[in-house]
Design an enzyme around this catalytic site. Structure first.
Site, PDB file in Angstrom:
ATOM      1  N   GLY A  13       0.864  -1.181   0.000  1.00 11.18           N
ATOM      2  CA  GLY A  13       0.000   0.000   0.000  1.00 11.18           C
ATOM      3  C   GLY A  13       0.893   1.221   0.000  1.00 11.18           C
ATOM      4  N   SER A  15       1.518   5.311  -0.320  1.00 17.06           N
ATOM      5  CA  SER A  15       0.812   6.576  -0.098  1.00 17.06           C
ATOM      6  C   SER A  15       1.470   7.739  -0.824  1.00 17.06           C
ATOM      7  CB  SER A  15       0.808   6.889   1.397  1.00 17.06           C
ATOM      8  OG  SER A  15       2.148   7.057   1.836  1.00 17.06           O
ATOM      9  N   GLY A  16       2.687   7.508  -1.332  1.00 19.83           N
ATOM     10  CA  GLY A  16       3.448   8.620  -1.894  1.00 19.83           C
ATOM     11  C   GLY A  16       4.373   9.227  -0.858  1.00 19.83           C
ATOM     12  N   GLY A  17       4.468   8.574   0.308  1.00 25.38           N
ATOM     13  CA  GLY A  17       5.360   9.041   1.372  1.00 25.38           C
ATOM     14  C   GLY A  17       6.621   8.198   1.439  1.00 25.38           C
ATOM     15  N   ASP A  19       7.858   6.378   3.981  1.00 24.68           N
ATOM     16  CA  ASP A  19       7.775   5.099   4.697  1.00 24.68           C
ATOM     17  C   ASP A  19       7.339   3.952   3.784  1.00 24.68           C
ATOM     18  OD1 ASP A  19       8.536   6.371   7.056  1.00 24.68           O
ATOM     19  OD2 ASP A  19       6.469   6.849   7.595  1.00 24.68           O
ATOM     20  N   SER A  20       6.256   4.167   3.031  1.00 24.94           N
ATOM     21  CA  SER A  20       5.783   3.093   2.145  1.00 24.94           C
ATOM     22  C   SER A  20       6.737   2.900   0.965  1.00 24.94           C
ATOM     23  CB  SER A  20       4.353   3.363   1.672  1.00 24.94           C
ATOM     24  OG  SER A  20       4.237   4.622   1.047  1.00 24.94           O
ATOM     25  N   MET A  39      -3.904   3.837  -2.903  1.00 26.55           N
ATOM     26  CA  MET A  39      -5.326   3.874  -2.558  1.00 26.55           C
ATOM     27  C   MET A  39      -5.842   5.294  -2.607  1.00 26.55           C
ATOM     28  SD  MET A  39      -6.106   1.540   0.712  1.00 26.55           S
ATOM     29  CE  MET A  39      -4.842   2.322   1.665  1.00 26.55           C
ATOM     30  N   CYS A 104     -10.046   3.712   9.642  1.00 28.27           N
ATOM     31  CA  CYS A 104      -9.527   3.522   8.286  1.00 28.27           C
ATOM     32  C   CYS A 104      -8.704   2.233   8.207  1.00 28.27           C
ATOM     33  CB  CYS A 104      -8.676   4.722   7.869  1.00 28.27           C
ATOM     34  SG  CYS A 104      -7.971   4.543   6.220  1.00 28.27           S
ATOM     35  N   GLY A 128       3.690   0.783   5.192  1.00 32.93           N
ATOM     36  CA  GLY A 128       4.814   1.489   5.807  1.00 32.93           C
ATOM     37  C   GLY A 128       4.556   1.860   7.248  1.00 32.93           C
ATOM     38  N   CYS A 200      -6.154  12.605   7.351  1.00 32.58           N
ATOM     39  CA  CYS A 200      -5.837  12.563   5.914  1.00 32.58           C
ATOM     40  C   CYS A 200      -6.797  13.376   5.057  1.00 32.58           C
ATOM     41  CB  CYS A 200      -5.778  11.116   5.443  1.00 32.58           C
ATOM     42  SG  CYS A 200      -7.280  10.183   5.730  1.00 32.58           S
TER      43      CYS A 200
END
Length: 372
Positions: A13, A15-17, A19-20, A39, A104, A128, A200
């Protein structure tokens, strides 16, 4: 025998961050068959037509191309609206302070999204999150992330053993600083991207402005418990127990804090002093209580463990007693400050996160407090 990494498909998954991004990189380096999936849970196009999700997805694409893995986007806006956002509004309407991240994770990331990943032939879903999964003794346990400051088990408290058996947390044993280093060393596009904070779907927007679009505010009186008028509040939903800022009460002496709410009369109760006795409680009832492992009570009626009542708070010694299928009474060894209805109560035994629930009613010396 367990499958070899190259025969094991992992959906990450993304997120564009950072960590992931690093989670995906580490899995790829370990030889897994990795797919990155973004997502989209919320349509956050602003009045200028700008949508941060578009920017985040572009970062996901850059990182996946750098790592050399396929990527997709999947839309869960409908499920998110029904399961997370409606709950968020309902809780605020009821005068409580909800935790949408917990919901979530429960309903979207580790339910709808996990099911989607498995339908793609994935063996595991990876995220992440700063948490760890321990599979050593035939049971699947959730352990705190090794970076104490970043540990996210608080938000993952509703996960079951069955869900965790299909989950990987590749960065759970790393410090945040090391995650950034790995991203930098690999030249990932997200290496210097700042962490997202707050809820978010609100993003950088003003919380009051955002909430007022969905719930009409009802201003009312601010009073002390003795009834002394102290000013007007903008709407009970904008305030949480223990809040200090935004009250606008002048004068000398100690600062003022929110110590209670009366939903029926629409009164916000305030009093002075950080350690005001009105801010302390010694017992709660909790709903939506769920445990990672069903046999956590081991046949006993009570469970002695520690609990967190808010994210990044110290652990407090408690005793938990189930009063219904998913309802519990939690008694604290020492009084705890600013325990807030709607927030999560999360149970721990040492490093292990046992599960959690939602704080319902709050008590002190047998009396229910005016917290909702």
């Amino acid at each position: 025998m367990a499958k070899r990494p190259e025969d094991t498909r992992v959906v990450v998954g993304m997120s564009g961050g950072v960590d992931s991004s690093v989670a995906a990189l580490l899995l790829k380096e370990q030889g897994y068959d990795v797919i990155g999936i973004f997502m989209k849970n919320w349509d956050d196009t602003d009045e200028n037509g700008f949508c941060t999700a578009t920017e985040d997805y572009e970062d996901v694409i850059k990182v996946c191309n750098q790592i050399g893995i396929p990527y997709y986007a999947v839309n869960f806006e409908k499920q998110y609206w029904e399961k997370v956002f409606q709950y968020f509004l309902d809780e605020y309407k009821a005068g409580r302070t909800p935790n949408p991240d917990v919901m979530c994770n429960k309903e979207i990331k580790f339910k709808a999204f996990l099911e989607h990943a498995l339908s793609l032939g994935a063996d595991y879903l990876a995220t992440g999150h700063y948490a760890r999964v321990d599979r050593t003794d035939g049971r699947v346990k959730m352990l705190r992330g090794l970076d104490e400051n970043k540990d996210q088990t608080y938000f993952l408290n509703q996960l079951t053993e069955e869900q965790l058996s299909k989950v990987l947390f590749p960065i759970g044993q790393l410090q945040k600083s090391r995650v950034r280093e790995i991203a930098k060393e690999a030249g990932l596009a997200t290496a210097a991207k700042k962490d997202s904070t707050g809820i978010c779907f609100i993003g950088e927007r003003n919380f009051k402005t955002f909430l007022s679009q969905y719930l009409p505010a009802q201003p009312g009186d601010m009073r002390t418990m003795e009834g002394e008028f102290k000013g007007r509040h903008d709407g009970l939903m904008y305030y949480t127990i223990g809040q200090r800022h935004g009250l606008g009460i002048g004068g000398s002496g100690e600062p003022w804090f929110v110590v209670g709410k009366d939903l029926e009369k629409n009164i916000l109760y305030v009093d002075q002093g950080f350690d005001n006795p009105l801010l302390f409680s010694d017992k709660i009832t909790a709903t939506n209580v769920s445990f990672v492992h069903k046999g956590v009570f081991g046949g006993e009626e009570e469970l002695a463990c520690t609990a967190k009542f808010r994210y990044r708070q110290a652990d407090h010694e408690v005793t938990v007693r189930m009063t219904g299928t998913d309802e519990a009474e939690v008694v604290f060894k020492e009084p705890v400050r600013a325990v807030t209805p709607g927030q999560a109560v999360v149970f721990y035994k040492g490093e292990e996160c046992l599960g959690g629930g939602t704080i319902d009613d709050v008590f002190k010396d047998g009396q229910q407090l005016w917290y909702v």
